[in-house]
Design a protein around this motif. Structure first.
Motif, PDB file in Angstrom:
ATOM      1  N   ASP A  80       1.923   4.293  -3.120  1.00 26.76           N
ATOM      2  CA  ASP A  80       0.544   4.974  -2.410  1.00 26.76           C
ATOM      3  C   ASP A  80      -0.491   5.189  -2.630  1.00 26.76           C
ATOM      4  O   ASP A  80      -1.234   5.726  -3.522  1.00 26.76           O
ATOM      5  CB  ASP A  80       1.194   6.871  -1.833  1.00 26.76           C
ATOM      6  CG  ASP A  80       0.272   6.914  -1.422  1.00 26.76           C
ATOM      7  OD1 ASP A  80      -0.133   6.430  -0.942  1.00 26.76           O
ATOM      8  OD2 ASP A  80       0.005   8.365  -0.636  1.00 26.76           O
ATOM      9  N   LYS A  84       7.406   6.065  -6.101  1.00 27.61           N
ATOM     10  CA  LYS A  84       6.760   5.800  -5.136  1.00 27.61           C
ATOM     11  C   LYS A  84       5.231   5.218  -5.145  1.00 27.61           C
ATOM     12  O   LYS A  84       5.049   5.608  -5.847  1.00 27.61           O
ATOM     13  CB  LYS A  84       6.705   7.058  -4.769  1.00 27.61           C
ATOM     14  CG  LYS A  84       7.586   8.472  -4.347  1.00 27.61           C
ATOM     15  CD  LYS A  84       7.713   7.956  -2.941  1.00 27.61           C
ATOM     16  CE  LYS A  84       9.398   8.975  -2.524  1.00 27.61           C
ATOM     17  NZ  LYS A  84       9.624   8.485  -0.877  1.00 27.61           N
ATOM     18  N   THR A 115       8.303   2.621  -0.916  1.00 26.91           N
ATOM     19  CA  THR A 115       9.409   3.185  -2.514  1.00 26.91           C
ATOM     20  C   THR A 115       9.873   2.018  -2.681  1.00 26.91           C
ATOM     21  O   THR A 115      10.779   0.906  -1.945  1.00 26.91           O
ATOM     22  CB  THR A 115      10.373   4.149  -1.978  1.00 26.91           C
ATOM     23  OG1 THR A 115       9.369   5.176  -0.974  1.00 26.91           O
ATOM     24  CG2 THR A 115      11.040   4.840  -3.019  1.00 26.91           C
ATOM     25  N   LYS A 152       0.851  -1.246   0.012  1.00 29.04           N
ATOM     26  CA  LYS A 152      -0.294   0.025   0.334  1.00 29.04           C
ATOM     27  C   LYS A 152       0.987   1.193  -0.171  1.00 29.04           C
ATOM     28  O   LYS A 152       0.589   2.123  -0.693  1.00 29.04           O
ATOM     29  CB  LYS A 152      -1.100  -0.225   1.198  1.00 29.04           C
ATOM     30  CG  LYS A 152      -1.711  -0.904   1.201  1.00 29.04           C
ATOM     31  CD  LYS A 152      -3.142  -1.346   0.456  1.00 29.04           C
ATOM     32  CE  LYS A 152      -3.636  -2.594  -0.252  1.00 29.04           C
ATOM     33  NZ  LYS A 152      -4.493  -2.424  -1.076  1.00 29.04           N
ATOM     34  N   LYS A 153       2.086   1.202   0.558  1.00 33.76           N
ATOM     35  CA  LYS A 153       2.761   2.171   1.140  1.00 33.76           C
ATOM     36  C   LYS A 153       3.924   2.062   0.541  1.00 33.76           C
ATOM     37  O   LYS A 153       5.037   0.816   1.696  1.00 33.76           O
ATOM     38  CB  LYS A 153       2.035   2.948   1.821  1.00 33.76           C
ATOM     39  CG  LYS A 153       2.765   3.974   1.991  1.00 33.76           C
ATOM     40  CD  LYS A 153       2.465   5.178   2.866  1.00 33.76           C
ATOM     41  CE  LYS A 153       2.399   6.941   3.509  1.00 33.76           C
ATOM     42  NZ  LYS A 153       2.247   7.746   1.806  1.00 33.76           N
TER      43      LYS A 153
END
Length: 249
Positions: free
Chosen positions: A59, A57, A39, A36-37
């Protein structure tokens, strides 16, 4: 008529540019199920260090995309910075080559679940690793018996384990050498030579180096192998002539 010629010329130029781009870049797409989140970093080795050449990224959307310039097929790394937790399962090794590649995996088993397509060198690397892992597993299976033999001071058992280990290493090196020679038309050949059997007798490395196709010889790893073999031979020649020079003095 003039406009037609101009349009035709523009079409040729565009096609030429497109062809050039496709021969020196790799377009990577993929998905990391459950992420989900965080780098993603695409890395390459530069002077023994891992250097990030692109970052993506994540997100909310677990899909990712990147385009990397490549002079020739090269082993790259897809590193996941999870942001909140550290994990050893965070760096996928993949053999990139110009064209389109896909890397799909999931968050829980980032490395082991990775499915990589679009690269012949990657396909060959996976074939190599499948067999090579057997040699690694066999070597690991001797760790506990060796520890126990040392603890009870059983020299006979230690000698037996040493023989088995030496045999396993020889088979591993022979397999790597044969694999490189069999796949001399692909960049995986010099890569295996440099990463797996760099300390083997130079005559085997020399055989692999001389067997490479012209295309592979001009590649990143082909050039490295050629230089490496030449450097070893140069050092050997120095060692052979050193005693004679000393005697004359």
């Amino acid at each position: 008529m003039k406009k037609t010629i101009i349009a035709f010329a523009a079409l040729i130029i565009a096609a030429s540019c497109s062809k050039k781009e496709s021969t020196d870049t790799v377009h990577i797409t993929g998905n990391i199920k459950g992420l989900k989140k965080g780098t993603l970093y695409i890395q390459r080795i530069v002077d023994t260090n891992l250097v990030a050449i692109d970052s993506i990224k994540i997100d909310g959307n677990s899909a990712f995309e990147s385009t990397i310039k490549l002079e020739s097929p090269e082993m790259l790394y897809l590193f996941l910075d999870r942001g909140v937790t550290n994990s050893l399962d965070n760096n996928i090794l993949f053999f990139a080559e110009p064209g389109n590649m896909t890397i799909n995996t999931d968050l829980d088993n980032f490395i082991s679940s990775a499915k990589i397509t679009g690269s012949k060198n990657q396909e060959l690397y996976e074939q190599y690793e499948k067999i090579n892992s057997r040699f690694i597993d066999e070597n690991l299976s001797m760790v506990e018996p060796r520890f126990k033999a040392i603890k009870r001071q059983d020299q006979k058992a230690l000698d037996s384990l040493n023989v088995k280990q030496e045999s396993n290493i020889k088979r591993k090196y022979l397999y790597a050498t044969n694999f490189a020679l069999t796949n001399k038309d692909y960049e995986i050949a010099p890569y295996i030579a440099m990463s797996q059997i760099y300390d083997i007798n130079v005559k085997f490395l020399d055989t692999i180096q001389k067997s490479m196709s012209p295309k592979v010889a001009k590649s990143l790893y082909g050039k490295k192998l050629t230089k490496y073999v030449a450097d070893i031979k140069k050092e050997q020649q120095k060692a052979e002539t050193a005693p004679a020079t000393t005697a004359n003095e």
